[in-house]
Enzyme design. Structure first.
Site, PDB file in Angstrom:
ATOM      1  N   LEU A  19       1.556  11.548   9.146  1.00  0.00           N
ATOM      2  CA  LEU A  19       1.080  12.022   7.856  1.00  0.00           C
ATOM      3  C   LEU A  19       1.041  13.536   7.822  1.00  0.00           C
ATOM      4  CD1 LEU A  19      -2.273  12.785   8.015  1.00  0.00           C
ATOM      5  CD2 LEU A  19      -2.326  10.348   8.247  1.00  0.00           C
ATOM      6  N   CYS A  20       1.130  14.051   6.616  1.00  0.00           N
ATOM      7  CA  CYS A  20       1.021  15.485   6.353  1.00  0.00           C
ATOM      8  C   CYS A  20       0.093  15.609   5.155  1.00  0.00           C
ATOM      9  CB  CYS A  20       2.413  16.096   6.109  1.00  0.00           C
ATOM     10  SG  CYS A  20       3.298  15.349   4.726  1.00  0.00           S
ATOM     11  N   ALA A  21       0.337  16.539   4.270  1.00  0.00           N
ATOM     12  CA  ALA A  21      -0.521  16.658   3.087  1.00  0.00           C
ATOM     13  C   ALA A  21      -0.179  15.585   2.057  1.00  0.00           C
ATOM     14  CB  ALA A  21      -0.402  18.041   2.473  1.00  0.00           C
TER      15      ALA A  21
END
Length: 188
Positions: A67-69
């Site tokens: 995951l990232c933003a």
């Protein structure tokens, strides 16, 4: 092995909590310090490779959930890891933003300015500087504004932003580097 390429935050939370996979956050240390999913391991995209992921994975043979933003960098990370031979990688839909919106547990820290906002601020300042310098100093400075505009168009079309890559390496975005849980691989 999972054939999924994406998964909803609520689903991955249940899987990771049962010990059948790990959650890897690929954002910058500063973004991670501001907010991250509880239990996520930080391996920033700029140092992400198979050995770094294997180091945080340890004995856990389950899928690697990235995951990232919002999901864009995690998708790039998944492609990078698949090319390196790590097939069981899954992107968390909507990233940390969706995770928090779903009411899943997060760790909150010091507020930071996102890389996207830093790019907009930097590009805007360069355009204004180009116009002012072009108006008051030399007309050739107008090219600076044109160059930045062309760079923004290129970034929009290709989804590759050189300014974001440079800003991610800036000292203020590296603060919190002690949070990086995977050692940088390669030379010493």
């Amino acid at each position: 092995m999972s054939n999924q390429t994406t998964i909803a935050p609520a689903e991955v939370a249940a899987v990771v909590n049962s010990g059948r996979g790990i959650l890897v956050d690929v954002r910058t240390p500063a973004e991670f310090r501001e907010i991250h999913a509880t239990g996520a391991q930080l391996v920033p995209l700029d140092i992400l490779d198979r050995p770094a992921v294997e180091a945080v994975r340890g004995a856990n043979s389950g899928p690697v959930y990235l995951l990232c933003a919002s999901g864009i960098r995690a998708t790039k990370a998944a492609e990078k890891l698949r090319l390196a031979g790590l097939a069981d990688v899954v992107v968390v839909e909507g990233g940390t933003n969706a995770w928090a919106t779903a009411g899943l547990p997060v760790v909150r820290g010091k507020k930071t300015i996102s890389i996207e906002r830093q790019v907009r601020i930097g590009a805007g300042l360069l355009v204004v500087a180009g116009v002012l310098l072009g108006w008051f100093v030399r007309r050739e400075f107008f090219w600076l504004s044109g160059f930045v505009g062309a760079g923004l168009v290129f970034a929009g079309v290709t989804d590759f932003c050189g300014m974001a890559i440079v800003l991610a390496k800036a000292p203020w975005n590296r603060s919190g580097k002690e949070l990086v849980t995977a050692p940088k691989t390669g030379g010493s």
